[in-house]
Design a protein around this motif. Sequence first.
Motif: not given
Length: 445
Positions: A85-90, A249-252
Motif C-alpha cells: 500500500y501507499g503511505t501517508g495520504a496514499m 486517513a481512510d475516513l478522510k
Amino acid sequence: MPTNQAQNNFPFVAWLRDVAPYIHSFRGKTFVIGFAGELVQKGGLEALIQDVAMLHAMGMRIVLVHGSRPQVQEQLDLRKVTSRYGTGAMSGYRITDPAALECAKEASGELRLDIEAAFSQGLPNTPMAGSRISVISGNFITARPVGIVDGVDFMHTGLVRKVDSESIAHSLANNKIVLMSPLGFSPTGQAFNIAYEDVATATAMAVKADKLIFLTEYNGITDADGELIKEFSLRQLEDHISGLTLADADLKVLLQNAIRAIKSGVGRVHLLPHDRDGALLEELFTHDGISTMIAASDIEHLREANLDDVGGILQLIEPLEDEGILVARGRDVIERDITHFSVIEHDRVLFGCAALFPYSNGLGELSCLAVDPEAQESGDGERLLKRIEARAKAQGLKKIFVLTTRTEHWFLKRGFVRASVDDLPAERKELYNWERKSMVLIKNI
Ligand SMILES: CC(C)(COP(=O)(O)OP(=O)(O)OC[C@H]1O[C@@H](n2cnc3c(N)ncnc32)[C@H](O)[C@@H]1OP(=O)(O)O)[C@@H](O)C(=O)NCCC(=O)NCCS
C-alpha cells in the motif's frame, strides 16, 4: 380512520402510512450505493440485495458499486503475493502490480456473478418473490493511472477519468439496476484497479444522483465524546476533516469523496455501517435515520409552500381532520390557498405546515398548524408559529388568532390569551361554526 386507532389496531397500516411520504418523495430519484467488500465477506450481500430490490420496486433508480478489498486480498494470499500500500495520504491506496491486477479482476468477476445471482433469485416465500430485476454492468468507467506519487509507482492503480453517464442514465430509465465494479479502462485498453469510493462518487456526480450512500466499516461520524453526529452541513464537515489525524486517513478519503459529491450537486451523502442488517431502509425511511447524513446546508428547512407541497400537506392534515382536530379542507382548497402556507421539510419530506389568512382590522388567522407525529416535540411547531408571526408582521398585521378545540395549552404557553367569538373580524365571525365550539385564542405580535 383516526391515526391512534390505526396505531393500536393495525400497526401495519400505521407503519405503511408513516413510510408513504418517503416513498412519494424518493420515487424516480437516483441513488448511488457504494458498499465495501467486507459487507459481502461478512455475509450481508443477500439482505442488502433484498433491500435494494425493494427500493427498486418502489420506483427508485439504483446504481450499485461494490468494493473488493478483502476479496483481492484473499486472491493475493492464495497466490502468496504480498500486497503493498501507499503511505501517508496514499495509505488507503493499493499498489497494483500486474499480479495484484489479476487478483482484482478475478475478485470483481466473482463478486459481480454473486451479486447478479442474488438479484436473480425469485423463490416464492422470499422477499425476492416475483421481483424479476435486470442488472446491467459494463465499461462505464474510463480510468487514468494514479501514477508516481512521492517516488512510489502505483502501477495499475487508477482514478476515474470519465463516467459514461449517458449509458448509465439510459439503463436506469429502462428500469435496470446498474452494477459497477471498482475497475476502469484506459483508452488504450488497459485495466485499472480503482477505489470503489472513487467510482461511486464520480458516478453519483456524473448522473447527478439525489443520494450517494456508502455502506462501510464506519458507523457514521462521531464527535470527540464518541457521540454519533446525525447531520452535517458541508461547512461542518470541512471543519471536522481539518481536525482528523493521519491515523484517520481512510475516513478522510471517504469524507473528501462526500465533499466532492455534495459540492458538485449530489443532494445527500449517507454514511452507513455495512454490518447492520436493514441499515439502508432504516436510514431512508425514518425521520432521524440511524447514521450520518451530509448535505450542502442545513437539512431541515422552513420555507413558504408551493403547489408541489399540496400532496404532502394533505398527508399531514388528513389524519387530524379525521380526528376532528383540524377543520376538513379538500385538495382544491389547499391548492387555492397554497401561498398562505409555510412548511418544514426534512431531507425533502414535509414534516410540518401552518397557514396565515389576513383579515380586516390588522388581524390574521393562524390555521392548519400540524407537525407529523414522528417529528413532534422537537420545536418544529414553535418554529412554524414564529414563521407565521413573521409573515403576519411583514403584512402589517397586529394580532393573530387561532381557533382550537384541543390544543389550547400549547398556544397559551406561547403567548396567546383567551378571547371570544366577538373578538373575531366580522367576516370570520360569520363563518364561525357554533357546533364545533372552538376556543378563540389571540396574540399580539
Ligand atoms: C401542536 C403541534 C403543532 C405541536 O408541534 P410540535 O412540533 O410537537 O411542537 P413543539 O416541539 O414546538 O412543542 C412541543 C411541546 O408542546 C406540547 N404539546 C403538544 N401537543 C400539545 C397539546 N395538544 N396541548 C398542550 N401541549 C401540547 C408537548 O408536550 C411539548 O411540551 P414541552 O415543550 O413542555 O416538552 C403538534 O402537536 C400537532 O401537530 N398537533 C396536532 C394538530 C394540532 O393540534 N394543531 C393545532 C390545531 S389549531
